[in-house]
Design an enzyme around this catalytic site. Structure first.
Site, mmCIF file in Angstrom:
data_model
loop_
_atom_site.group_PDB
_atom_site.id
_atom_site.type_symbol
_atom_site.label_atom_id
_atom_site.label_comp_id
_atom_site.label_asym_id
_atom_site.label_seq_id
_atom_site.Cartn_x
_atom_site.Cartn_y
_atom_site.Cartn_z
ATOM 1 N N HIS A 298 48.103 34.558 40.041
ATOM 2 C CA HIS A 298 47.122 35.559 39.080
ATOM 3 C C HIS A 298 48.116 35.884 37.784
ATOM 4 O O HIS A 298 48.929 36.491 37.879
ATOM 5 C CB HIS A 298 47.043 36.923 40.056
ATOM 6 C CG HIS A 298 45.942 37.757 39.770
ATOM 7 N ND1 HIS A 298 44.494 37.287 39.612
ATOM 8 C CD2 HIS A 298 45.824 39.172 39.287
ATOM 9 C CE1 HIS A 298 43.883 38.463 39.524
ATOM 10 N NE2 HIS A 298 44.776 39.287 38.930
ATOM 11 N N ASP B 270 44.402 52.298 30.852
ATOM 12 C CA ASP B 270 45.010 51.995 32.275
ATOM 13 C C ASP B 270 46.170 52.646 32.378
ATOM 14 O O ASP B 270 46.425 53.675 32.780
ATOM 15 C CB ASP B 270 44.695 50.514 32.524
ATOM 16 C CG ASP B 270 45.350 50.266 33.661
ATOM 17 O OD1 ASP B 270 45.659 51.190 34.513
ATOM 18 O OD2 ASP B 270 45.251 48.941 33.983
ATOM 19 N N GLU C 259 40.570 46.659 27.627
ATOM 20 C CA GLU C 259 41.664 47.492 28.554
ATOM 21 C C GLU C 259 42.885 47.600 28.166
ATOM 22 O O GLU C 259 43.449 46.481 27.892
ATOM 23 C CB GLU C 259 41.469 47.253 30.060
ATOM 24 C CG GLU C 259 42.301 47.901 30.846
ATOM 25 C CD GLU C 259 41.965 47.379 32.467
ATOM 26 O OE1 GLU C 259 41.120 46.738 32.836
ATOM 27 O OE2 GLU C 259 42.729 47.974 33.552
ATOM 28 N N LYS D 9 36.280 40.635 34.642
ATOM 29 C CA LYS D 9 37.531 41.036 33.942
ATOM 30 C C LYS D 9 38.616 39.846 33.829
ATOM 31 O O LYS D 9 39.020 39.285 34.779
ATOM 32 C CB LYS D 9 38.089 42.159 34.668
ATOM 33 C CG LYS D 9 39.588 42.628 34.127
ATOM 34 C CD LYS D 9 39.954 44.138 34.703
ATOM 35 C CE LYS D 9 41.232 44.529 34.937
ATOM 36 N NZ LYS D 9 41.486 45.877 35.239
ATOM 37 N N ASP E 67 41.468 42.453 29.960
ATOM 38 C CA ASP E 67 42.577 43.488 30.340
ATOM 39 C C ASP E 67 43.743 42.747 29.386
ATOM 40 O O ASP E 67 44.261 41.814 29.963
ATOM 41 C CB ASP E 67 42.907 43.735 31.754
ATOM 42 C CG ASP E 67 43.884 44.876 31.816
ATOM 43 O OD1 ASP E 67 44.428 45.209 30.786
ATOM 44 O OD2 ASP E 67 44.030 45.203 32.912
ATOM 45 N N LYS F 156 41.884 38.433 32.383
ATOM 46 C CA LYS F 156 43.435 38.942 31.958
ATOM 47 C C LYS F 156 43.939 37.908 30.761
ATOM 48 O O LYS F 156 44.077 36.762 30.880
ATOM 49 C CB LYS F 156 44.253 38.560 33.185
ATOM 50 C CG LYS F 156 44.191 39.545 34.490
ATOM 51 C CD LYS F 156 44.340 41.127 33.837
ATOM 52 C CE LYS F 156 44.331 41.947 35.061
ATOM 53 N NZ LYS F 156 45.226 43.136 34.513
ATOM 54 N N LYS G 207 43.002 55.287 38.608
ATOM 55 C CA LYS G 207 43.595 54.444 39.706
ATOM 56 C C LYS G 207 44.412 55.468 40.749
ATOM 57 O O LYS G 207 44.869 56.478 40.184
ATOM 58 C CB LYS G 207 44.608 53.597 39.214
ATOM 59 C CG LYS G 207 44.173 52.283 38.346
ATOM 60 C CD LYS G 207 45.194 51.348 37.917
ATOM 61 C CE LYS G 207 44.607 50.040 37.462
ATOM 62 N NZ LYS G 207 45.566 49.091 37.016
ATOM 63 N N GLU H 207 36.707 48.185 40.368
ATOM 64 C CA GLU H 207 37.294 47.068 40.441
ATOM 65 C C GLU H 207 37.961 46.824 41.935
ATOM 66 O O GLU H 207 39.044 46.219 41.981
ATOM 67 C CB GLU H 207 38.000 46.297 39.404
ATOM 68 C CG GLU H 207 39.113 47.356 39.337
ATOM 69 C CD GLU H 207 40.149 47.128 38.212
ATOM 70 O OE1 GLU H 207 39.754 46.260 37.270
ATOM 71 O OE2 GLU H 207 41.428 47.750 38.171
HETATM 72 C C1 MUC Z 1 45.362 45.965 35.931
HETATM 73 O O1 MUC Z 1 46.176 46.189 35.108
HETATM 74 O O2 MUC Z 1 44.355 46.646 35.803
HETATM 75 C C2 MUC Z 1 43.685 45.189 38.252
HETATM 76 C C3 MUC Z 1 42.802 44.189 38.599
HETATM 77 C C4 MUC Z 1 43.546 43.025 38.522
HETATM 78 O O3 MUC Z 1 43.356 42.069 38.358
HETATM 79 O O4 MUC Z 1 44.728 43.325 38.168
HETATM 80 C C5 MUC Z 1 44.820 44.956 38.012
HETATM 81 C C6 MUC Z 1 45.949 45.539 37.256
HETATM 82 MG MG MG Z 2 44.660 47.099 33.711
#
Ligand code: MUC
Ligand code: MG
Length: 391
Positions: A28, A255, A230, A173, A204, A175, A280, A334
């Site tokens: 990931h 976040d 994000e 989402k 994000d 990254k 969260k 999520e």
């Molecule tokens: C984050 O920063 O949001 C939430 C979903 C994901 O894939 O990583 C997290 C962390």
């Molecule tokens: Mg995040």
């Protein structure tokens, strides 16, 4: 039953903390680290009437995401929270929260693990779901996004296709933030094009961009069809966050900037500096403070998203109990944490279908741990086995 449960104290006899490390289904890739496994702290509270409560404290990528790690969460609970709470009445959660706040500054995830277990214990004693203690569930299911983070555009597109075919997720989402902004935009544009009208694309950045990077980034992202970004800049850079929120059509979500109600108020008063809050449970300090973050957002006209710290099924179920009581989640959730793990540690996994997850029914958080899986994945397993062998 109900009257009896509250008319006698349920004293806290023991708080057990267990670190478990479960491999993820694939690497990931985040801007600050690549996860090959997820580690969480399971919290089990035993009360004097024989009842139990379960909670979870989770963070991401050791100390690379934020200021708490599973090791620090366990230490804060074992060395500071447990001695303060032992012998106290577990039915008095407001008083116990105040005691925890006085005993431990910061460390919201450690407090969240214990606080969640207190709600689970109380709800079980009352024979009601945790959602009932927060006003009652409004939803039976909630929409769930999925994170594409293999680090490769073609792999991410294939993964998105599978999720769409299986009707598991249609909001994605991505990254980003690890590569040059231009390369990230090309990655997002390729995925958005492949998904087309079948779903949505959000990103994000996990704080990786400077304001200048972010200006180019947000322009490119919205041209590529991405609808939300994000935490593009650092958690303390509220004036930069506000410039981005005010300067572009794409929604800006906070976040890491939100470590509890105090931060929620600061971000709201800084403009607001964000259009949306990723709320969260762990990062807020528990279910009640997460509810406070939600109330602050709603009062300030900020939209809501149910965020995850990639909790296992246990922490995810706790979040579901709270978010089931929130009338409108404009950006969904999520809550896919357990699906990123090679094995769920629940006796019965959460139910994902039709792009949604079902709110667990039954008393408390509504889930039970699989004792064998917890025994297998617990970090101190080798030590325990060595001790048994040496007896
Ligand atoms: C984050 O920063 O949001 C939430 C979903 C994901 O894939 O990583 C997290 C962390
Ligand atoms: Mg995040």
């Amino acid at each position: 039953m109900t009257a009896t449960a509250l008319s006698h104290p349920a004293r806290i006899e023991m708080i057990e903390t267990i670190i478990v490390d479960v491999p993820t289904i694939r690497g990931h890739v985040l801007s600050m680290t690549t996860m090959q496994s997820q580690s969480v702290v399971l919290v089990r509270i035993r009360f004097s009437d024989g009842s139990e409560g379960l909670g979870e404290g989770a963070s991401i990528g050791g100390l690379s995401y934020g200021p708490e790690s599973v090791e620090s969460i366990k230490l804060a609970i074992d060395s500071y929270i447990t001695p303060a709470l032992t012998g106290e009445d577990g039915n008095r959660i407001a008083a116990l929260r105040a005691l925890m706040d006085k005993t431990v500054r910061g460390n919201p995830i450690a407090r969240a693990g214990v606080e969640t277990a207190l709600w689970d214990g109380l709800a079980r004693r009352l024979g009601v779901p945790v959602s009932a203690l927060f006003g009652g569930a409004i939803h039976e299911r909630l929409p769930v996004a999925w994170t594409l983070a293999s680090g490769n555009s073609a792999t991410d597109i294939a993964e998105a296709e599978r999720m769409l075919d299986e009707r598991r997720h249609r909001d994605f989402k991505l990254k980003i933030g690890k590569r040059a902004v231009r390369d990230d935009i090309a990655h997002v544009a390729a995925i958005a094009k492949a998904i087309g009208e079948r779903g949505t694309v959000r990103v994000d950045v996990n704080q990786a961009w400077s304001l200048q990077d972010a200006r180019w980034g947000l322009k490119g992202l919205q041209d590529a069809g991405c609808i939300l970004v994000e935490q593009p800049v650092g958690r303390d850079e509220l004036s930069a966050l506000r410039k981005l929120t005010d300067g572009y059509e794409i929604a800006v979500m906070a976040d890491e900037a939100l470590q509890g109600p105090g931060d929620a108020m600061r971000v709201a008063m800084a403009g607001p500096a964000a259009d949306v809050y990723a709320v969260k449970v762990c990062q807020s300090g528990g279910l009640a403070p997460a509810r406070d973050v939600i109330s602050i957002a709603s009062a300030a006209g900020i939209e809501l998203y149910g965020g995850t710290m990639l909790e296992s099924g246990l922490g995810t179920a706790a979040a579901l109990q709270l978010f089931a009581t929130v009338p409108v989640l404009q950006w969904g959730t999520e809550f896919f944490g357990p699906l990123l793990l090679t094995e769920d540690i629940l006796a019965e996994p959460l139910h994902y279908q039709d792009f949604t997850v079902a709110i667990p029914q039954g008393p408390g958080i509504g889930v039970a741990l699989d004792a064998d899986k917890v025994a297998f994945y617990r970090r101190d397993r080798t030590r325990i086995q060595t001790a048994i062998a040496g007896q």
